[in-house]
Design a protein around this motif. Structure first.
Motif, PDB file in Angstrom:
ATOM      1  N   GLY A  97      -0.802 -25.786  15.087  1.00 52.28           N
ATOM      2  CA  GLY A  97       0.168 -24.681  15.424  1.00 52.28           C
ATOM      3  C   GLY A  97       1.308 -24.867  14.781  1.00 52.28           C
ATOM      4  N   GLY A  98       2.026 -23.824  14.608  1.00 53.62           N
ATOM      5  CA  GLY A  98       3.348 -23.867  13.441  1.00 53.62           C
ATOM      6  C   GLY A  98       2.980 -23.984  12.197  1.00 53.62           C
ATOM      7  N   PRO A  99       3.824 -24.929  11.182  1.00 55.73           N
ATOM      8  CA  PRO A  99       3.739 -24.838   9.995  1.00 55.73           C
ATOM      9  C   PRO A  99       2.539 -25.618   9.632  1.00 55.73           C
ATOM     10  N   ALA A 101      -0.470 -24.797  10.468  1.00 55.13           N
ATOM     11  CA  ALA A 101      -1.635 -23.780  10.284  1.00 55.13           C
ATOM     12  C   ALA A 101      -1.961 -23.104   9.084  1.00 55.13           C
ATOM     13  N   ARG A 102      -3.103 -23.450   8.611  1.00 49.71           N
ATOM     14  CA  ARG A 102      -3.426 -22.755   7.415  1.00 49.71           C
ATOM     15  C   ARG A 102      -4.914 -22.487   7.584  1.00 49.71           C
TER      16      ARG A 102
END
Length: 143
Positions: A97-99, A101-102
């Motif tokens: 979740g958040g930064p 995530a890719r």
């Protein structure tokens, strides 16, 4: 010889009105039951096709019929809509979740269920969905 009216006119009108309402209610219930039985038969037929396509155990078809119905449920509501596509892409991400995530290279098997549902329940959307999936980077990553 005189005839005696046993029930006043208003009593007869009220009786006929109540009987008419009861009859219409029963007819409506019968029609709704018929449509439900027809759609549940269609739902079971499509669930059987999906179970055969995916090679699932036969016990799964009743639950599939309940979830997807005869029209594919939420899967076929708008499978090629931007929101549905973004949710699919989020599902194929790394799960952070958040930064963190890719996107990842997803397994080809991850989309088989979605493809099968669209082919069985909303085949008119299948070509556009396949074009979208063709642009994804997929590989045989699951062991």
């Amino acid at each position: 010889m005189t005839t005696v009216d046993s029930a006043p006119r208003t009593t007869r009108v009220v009786t006929y009105l109540i009987l008419g309402i009861v009859f219409l209610t029963l007819a409506g219930i019968g029609l709704a039951t018929f449509r439900t039985a027809k759609s549940s038969h269609e739902a079971r037929r499509k669930a059987d096709r999906l179970v055969a396509t995916l090679g699932l155990p036969a016990a799964a078809n009743e639950r599939i019929a309940q979830v997807l119905g005869d029209d594919g449920g939420l899967v076929c509501a708008a499978p090629n809509d931007e929101l549905a596509r973004s949710q699919l892409l989020a599902t194929l991400s790394n799960g952070a979740g958040g930064p963190g995530a890719r996107p990842v290279i997803a397994d080809e098997q991850a989309l088989n269920g979605m493809r099968a549902i669209i082919q069985v329940y909303c085949p008119d959307e299948a070509d556009e969905f396949e074009q979208f999936v063709a642009d994804l980077k997929l590989a045989d990553t699951a062991k």
